[in-house]
Design a protein around this motif. Structure first.
Motif, PDB file in Angstrom:
ATOM      1  N   UNK A  34      16.908   4.190  45.772  1.00  0.00           N
ATOM      2  CA  UNK A  34      17.879   3.144  46.111  1.00  0.00           C
ATOM      3  C   UNK A  34      17.224   2.054  46.951  1.00  0.00           C
ATOM      4  N   UNK A  35      16.287   2.456  47.825  1.00  0.00           N
ATOM      5  CA  UNK A  35      15.563   1.465  48.622  1.00  0.00           C
ATOM      6  C   UNK A  35      14.710   0.575  47.715  1.00  0.00           C
ATOM      7  N   UNK A  36      14.061   1.207  46.717  1.00  0.00           N
ATOM      8  CA  UNK A  36      13.276   0.429  45.752  1.00  0.00           C
ATOM      9  C   UNK A  36      14.179  -0.564  45.036  1.00  0.00           C
ATOM     10  N   UNK A  37      15.344  -0.109  44.628  1.00  0.00           N
ATOM     11  CA  UNK A  37      16.244  -0.976  43.871  1.00  0.00           C
ATOM     12  C   UNK A  37      16.661  -2.195  44.680  1.00  0.00           C
ATOM     13  N   UNK A  38      16.935  -1.983  45.974  1.00  0.00           N
ATOM     14  CA  UNK A  38      17.367  -3.154  46.727  1.00  0.00           C
ATOM     15  C   UNK A  38      16.179  -4.100  46.962  1.00  0.00           C
ATOM     16  N   UNK A  39      14.982  -3.505  47.096  1.00  0.00           N
ATOM     17  CA  UNK A  39      13.795  -4.364  47.219  1.00  0.00           C
ATOM     18  C   UNK A  39      13.549  -5.126  45.914  1.00  0.00           C
ATOM     19  N   UNK A  40      13.742  -4.438  44.817  1.00  0.00           N
ATOM     20  CA  UNK A  40      13.583  -5.054  43.491  1.00  0.00           C
ATOM     21  C   UNK A  40      14.568  -6.210  43.321  1.00  0.00           C
ATOM     22  N   UNK A  41      15.825  -5.977  43.743  1.00  0.00           N
ATOM     23  CA  UNK A  41      16.842  -7.028  43.639  1.00  0.00           C
ATOM     24  C   UNK A  41      16.468  -8.238  44.491  1.00  0.00           C
ATOM     25  N   UNK A  42      15.981  -7.968  45.705  1.00  0.00           N
ATOM     26  CA  UNK A  42      15.572  -9.069  46.590  1.00  0.00           C
ATOM     27  C   UNK A  42      14.477  -9.900  45.921  1.00  0.00           C
ATOM     28  N   UNK A  43      13.488  -9.191  45.346  1.00  0.00           N
ATOM     29  CA  UNK A  43      12.399  -9.879  44.647  1.00  0.00           C
ATOM     30  C   UNK A  43      12.948 -10.727  43.508  1.00  0.00           C
ATOM     31  N   UNK A  44      13.889 -10.142  42.752  1.00  0.00           N
ATOM     32  CA  UNK A  44      14.467 -10.854  41.615  1.00  0.00           C
ATOM     33  C   UNK A  44      15.252 -12.084  42.060  1.00  0.00           C
ATOM     34  N   UNK A  45      15.995 -11.964  43.154  1.00  0.00           N
ATOM     35  CA  UNK A  45      16.771 -13.106  43.637  1.00  0.00           C
ATOM     36  C   UNK A  45      15.856 -14.240  44.073  1.00  0.00           C
ATOM     37  N   UNK A  46      14.799 -13.897  44.808  1.00  0.00           N
ATOM     38  CA  UNK A  46      13.881 -14.942  45.309  1.00  0.00           C
ATOM     39  C   UNK A  46      13.141 -15.598  44.143  1.00  0.00           C
ATOM     40  N   UNK A  47      12.531 -14.765  43.295  1.00  0.00           N
ATOM     41  CA  UNK A  47      11.757 -15.346  42.185  1.00  0.00           C
ATOM     42  C   UNK A  47      12.692 -16.020  41.182  1.00  0.00           C
ATOM     43  N   UNK A  48      13.900 -15.480  41.039  1.00  0.00           N
ATOM     44  CA  UNK A  48      14.877 -16.098  40.133  1.00  0.00           C
ATOM     45  C   UNK A  48      15.281 -17.487  40.604  1.00  0.00           C
ATOM     46  N   UNK A  49      15.470 -17.643  41.914  1.00  0.00           N
ATOM     47  CA  UNK A  49      15.849 -18.951  42.463  1.00  0.00           C
ATOM     48  C   UNK A  49      14.722 -19.960  42.254  1.00  0.00           C
ATOM     49  N   UNK A  50      13.481 -19.501  42.490  1.00  0.00           N
ATOM     50  CA  UNK A  50      12.328 -20.388  42.296  1.00  0.00           C
ATOM     51  C   UNK A  50      12.210 -20.767  40.816  1.00  0.00           C
ATOM     52  N   UNK A  51      12.399 -19.771  39.961  1.00  0.00           N
ATOM     53  CA  UNK A  51      12.332 -20.000  38.511  1.00  0.00           C
ATOM     54  C   UNK A  51      13.370 -21.040  38.084  1.00  0.00           C
ATOM     55  N   UNK A  52      14.596 -20.876  38.566  1.00  0.00           N
ATOM     56  CA  UNK A  52      15.675 -21.801  38.204  1.00  0.00           C
ATOM     57  C   UNK A  52      15.337 -23.220  38.667  1.00  0.00           C
ATOM     58  N   UNK A  53      14.905 -23.349  39.925  1.00  0.00           N
ATOM     59  CA  UNK A  53      14.584 -24.675  40.471  1.00  0.00           C
ATOM     60  C   UNK A  53      13.447 -25.314  39.677  1.00  0.00           C
ATOM     61  N   UNK A  54      12.410 -24.525  39.374  1.00  0.00           N
ATOM     62  CA  UNK A  54      11.243 -25.067  38.665  1.00  0.00           C
ATOM     63  C   UNK A  54      11.614 -25.499  37.248  1.00  0.00           C
ATOM     64  N   UNK A  55      12.449 -24.689  36.577  1.00  0.00           N
ATOM     65  CA  UNK A  55      12.817 -25.023  35.199  1.00  0.00           C
ATOM     66  C   UNK A  55      13.738 -26.254  35.144  1.00  0.00           C
TER      67      UNK A  55
END
Ligand SMILES: [Cu+2]
Length: 272
Positions: A34-55
């Motif tokens: 569960x700790x991995x999952x929340x870390x994974x989600x955090x990574x996805x949110x950060x990289x997802x936001x950067x991805x959205x802004x860049x695109x």
């Protein structure tokens, strides 16, 4: 104009796939997962936001600076050192920061010692099967000898039956653990490198010939999960799988007692 629309469309579809979570990780069954999952989600949110802004910016630049006239190659961008510095620095910060944030989880899986009262289970992998051994009611593993290892006579561990500590040892092909109790699986390989992988535990650990590698976890959700060998270990690698069965503690005790009784081992403590 069509290119910028296409860029935005690809962006929208990509993000939708992550938001809908149609194909996602199976349910986590221990605290570290569960700790991995929340870390994974955090990574996805950060990289997802950067991805959205860049695109979005990419589509906008394509739209804004479009030209029907051919453009000479030399008249291209001059570069901007300040911008380069900012986004390279920001990317480095995100990478290093996320890695640093995850070290506590990594350490709790791979560096911390198992709790001293953890149930010890021996695992031996070979091409292409898994075997697990329980110490039984006496809590002691019986002596083993490599020359006694024989799959055909049902002795995959090479258990020496002259050792009384081994009389109540239980060797089985599926891994059963009691829910909510710490266990430590002592990983061994008889031939090549294999890998113990349970998706629901989010754990993966190599089994290396000549080494005993402990892997500890506390599964808290009863159920049956797949243990798959995750190291290409030969032609039969794809069929090297078994099950992790998480049982309520009472059901686990009952299973152990019944299996031992079926083998003719009396498990009642001797009273005198
Ligand atoms: Cu394998």
């Amino acid at each position: 104009m069509l290119v910028s629309v296409l860029v935005w469309l690809v962006t929208a579809v990509t993000l939708a796939l992550f938001i809908v979570r149609r194909w996602w990780l199976p349910e986590a069954i221990n605290a570290q997962a569960r700790a991995w999952d929340s870390h994974f989600s955090l990574t996805m949110w950060i990289t997802g936001a950067v991805f959205l802004a860049a695109q979005l910016a990419l589509g906008w630049v394509v739209l804004r600076y479009r030209s029907s006239e051919p453009v000479a190659a030399e008249s291209g961008s001059q570069g901007n050192n300040r911008l380069e510095l900012i986004w390279t620095g920001a990317a480095a910060l995100v990478f290093v920061g996320l890695s640093a944030l995850s070290t506590a989880i990594w350490a709790s899986v791979h560096l911390d010692k198992a709790s001293p009262n953890a149930l010890r289970i021996e695992a031996v992998a070979k091409q292409f099967a898994w075997n697990f051994r329980y110490a039984g009611p006496d809590g002691k593993f019986g002596r083993t000898k490599p020359e006694l290892i024989s799959d055909s006579s049902g002795n995959p561990f090479g258990l020496d039956d002259t050792d009384p500590a081994g009389r109540d040892d239980l060797a089985v092909a599926a891994l059963r653990v009691p829910a909510g109790q710490p266990v430590v699986v002592l990983l061994h390989s008889r031939d090549v490198i294999h890998n113990f992988f349970v998706r629901e535990l989010r754990m993966k650990q190599d089994l290396v010939p000549g080494m005993e590698i402990p892997l500890h976890f506390t599964a808290d959700k009863p159920g049956t999960y797949e243990v798959a060998c995750s190291e290409l270990c030969g032609l039969g690698h794809h069929q090297m799988r078994t099950q992790l069965v998480v049982l309520e503690p009472a059901a686990f005790a009952q299973w152990q007692r019944e299996t031992l009784e079926s083998l003719g081992v009396v498990t009642q403590p001797e009273t005198r």
